[in-house]
Design a protein around this motif. Sequence first.
Motif, PDB file in Angstrom:
ATOM      1  N   LEU A 164    -101.730  34.011 -12.684  1.00  0.00           N
ATOM      2  CA  LEU A 164    -101.762  34.430 -11.285  1.00  0.00           C
ATOM      3  C   LEU A 164    -103.199  34.702 -10.840  1.00  0.00           C
ATOM      4  O   LEU A 164    -103.574  34.392  -9.697  1.00  0.00           O
ATOM      5  N   ALA A 165    -104.019  35.281 -11.732  1.00  0.00           N
ATOM      6  CA  ALA A 165    -105.425  35.553 -11.394  1.00  0.00           C
ATOM      7  C   ALA A 165    -106.159  34.253 -11.090  1.00  0.00           C
ATOM      8  O   ALA A 165    -107.004  34.197 -10.181  1.00  0.00           O
ATOM      9  N   GLU A 166    -105.842  33.203 -11.834  1.00  0.00           N
ATOM     10  CA  GLU A 166    -106.477  31.906 -11.594  1.00  0.00           C
ATOM     11  C   GLU A 166    -106.104  31.347 -10.227  1.00  0.00           C
ATOM     12  O   GLU A 166    -106.833  30.516  -9.675  1.00  0.00           O
ATOM     13  N   HIS A 167    -104.986  31.787  -9.679  1.00  0.00           N
ATOM     14  CA  HIS A 167    -104.547  31.321  -8.363  1.00  0.00           C
ATOM     15  C   HIS A 167    -104.897  32.323  -7.253  1.00  0.00           C
ATOM     16  O   HIS A 167    -104.360  32.239  -6.142  1.00  0.00           O
ATOM     17  N   GLY A 168    -105.768  33.259  -7.564  1.00  0.00           N
ATOM     18  CA  GLY A 168    -106.254  34.169  -6.534  1.00  0.00           C
ATOM     19  C   GLY A 168    -105.517  35.476  -6.413  1.00  0.00           C
ATOM     20  O   GLY A 168    -105.746  36.229  -5.453  1.00  0.00           O
ATOM     21  N   PHE A 169    -104.653  35.809  -7.367  1.00  0.00           N
ATOM     22  CA  PHE A 169    -103.899  37.054  -7.314  1.00  0.00           C
ATOM     23  C   PHE A 169    -104.207  37.857  -8.580  1.00  0.00           C
ATOM     24  O   PHE A 169    -103.500  37.782  -9.577  1.00  0.00           O
ATOM     25  N   ARG A 170    -105.302  38.631  -8.493  1.00  0.00           N
ATOM     26  CA  ARG A 170    -105.784  39.402  -9.637  1.00  0.00           C
ATOM     27  C   ARG A 170    -105.305  40.850  -9.515  1.00  0.00           C
ATOM     28  O   ARG A 170    -105.348  41.448  -8.434  1.00  0.00           O
ATOM     29  N   LEU A 171    -104.861  41.415 -10.633  1.00  0.00           N
ATOM     30  CA  LEU A 171    -104.395  42.802 -10.633  1.00  0.00           C
ATOM     31  C   LEU A 171    -105.530  43.758 -10.296  1.00  0.00           C
ATOM     32  O   LEU A 171    -106.661  43.574 -10.754  1.00  0.00           O
ATOM     33  N   PRO A 172    -105.257  44.788  -9.500  1.00  0.00           N
ATOM     34  CA  PRO A 172    -106.270  45.825  -9.265  1.00  0.00           C
ATOM     35  C   PRO A 172    -106.630  46.528 -10.571  1.00  0.00           C
ATOM     36  O   PRO A 172    -105.827  46.586 -11.507  1.00  0.00           O
TER      37      PRO A 172
END
Length: 289
Positions: A164-172
Amino acid sequence: MSAAVADEHTDNEMSELPPGKDEPFDLFRDDHLAAVERAAGTLYLDCLADEGYPQERALAQGAEPTFAALDEPPLQPTTVAEARRHGLGGPVPAQSAKIVRTDPAFQRVAESCLGTAGDRLGGAAEVSEVRDRYGRLGNELVKARGEAVQQLVGRSTGAFAGCLAEHGFRLPDGETFDPSATADLFGVPLGANEPPRRADPPRVRELPADAELVPGTREQDYVPTDRERRYAVALVTCLRSTGLLTQVEDELPALQQQIVQEHAAELADLNPRLQALADRARAVLAPRS
């Protein structure tokens, strides 16, 4: 009958799958439950009509699907096309028109007709108990499956969160991935269903002055936000690229079997009773088909 023979008989009753079915959750006979619901509703409306209240029967739309969630994929959306169209939501089903009555005499007749319908199907008390208990059982199966799948997804949080981080959704910073509340974790704003739109009102003859016809509503489509669409697409992409979707599909029968075994005694008790009611229900419905 010895205890051992009784236990074997119970297990055999519980393990009988309907023809053409092979999944553990197929032991939950929602087809029997739907038949009972349809027949009970039909007999109830017939009784009302016989007692001088035929208008409700004119609005009958048929029974809604029973526990359709058990037949749906446990992880949704499952395709990029679904993700782009619906995001994380779904439509609100259309609602049928209904009649609201304030006449006390009608309330007494309605209560009596509920009992009459139950008696025609094998006894009002039996019908009420089996319907209520089977409904609760269905809710428990839906909940247990959802929790089991979430636990399975939770074992792959590292790879999934990285994708998900690779697709622009990184955990806070400081947050731990939670598969049951991912939209909140990533601050994804959700859309909403369209406002309700009235359906064309049905024609009901001779509706008395103390009764009100409440129109039905059309299906309310769900409109996701743009970021929600992108996030849903990322979810589907990562479910597939990490192999998690395939893993859930492969392990689902075993998960269902474990859940069914936890409810074996209740299924063994209720399934024969439900089938007896369903047989009477289908006999009632047969002349109308």
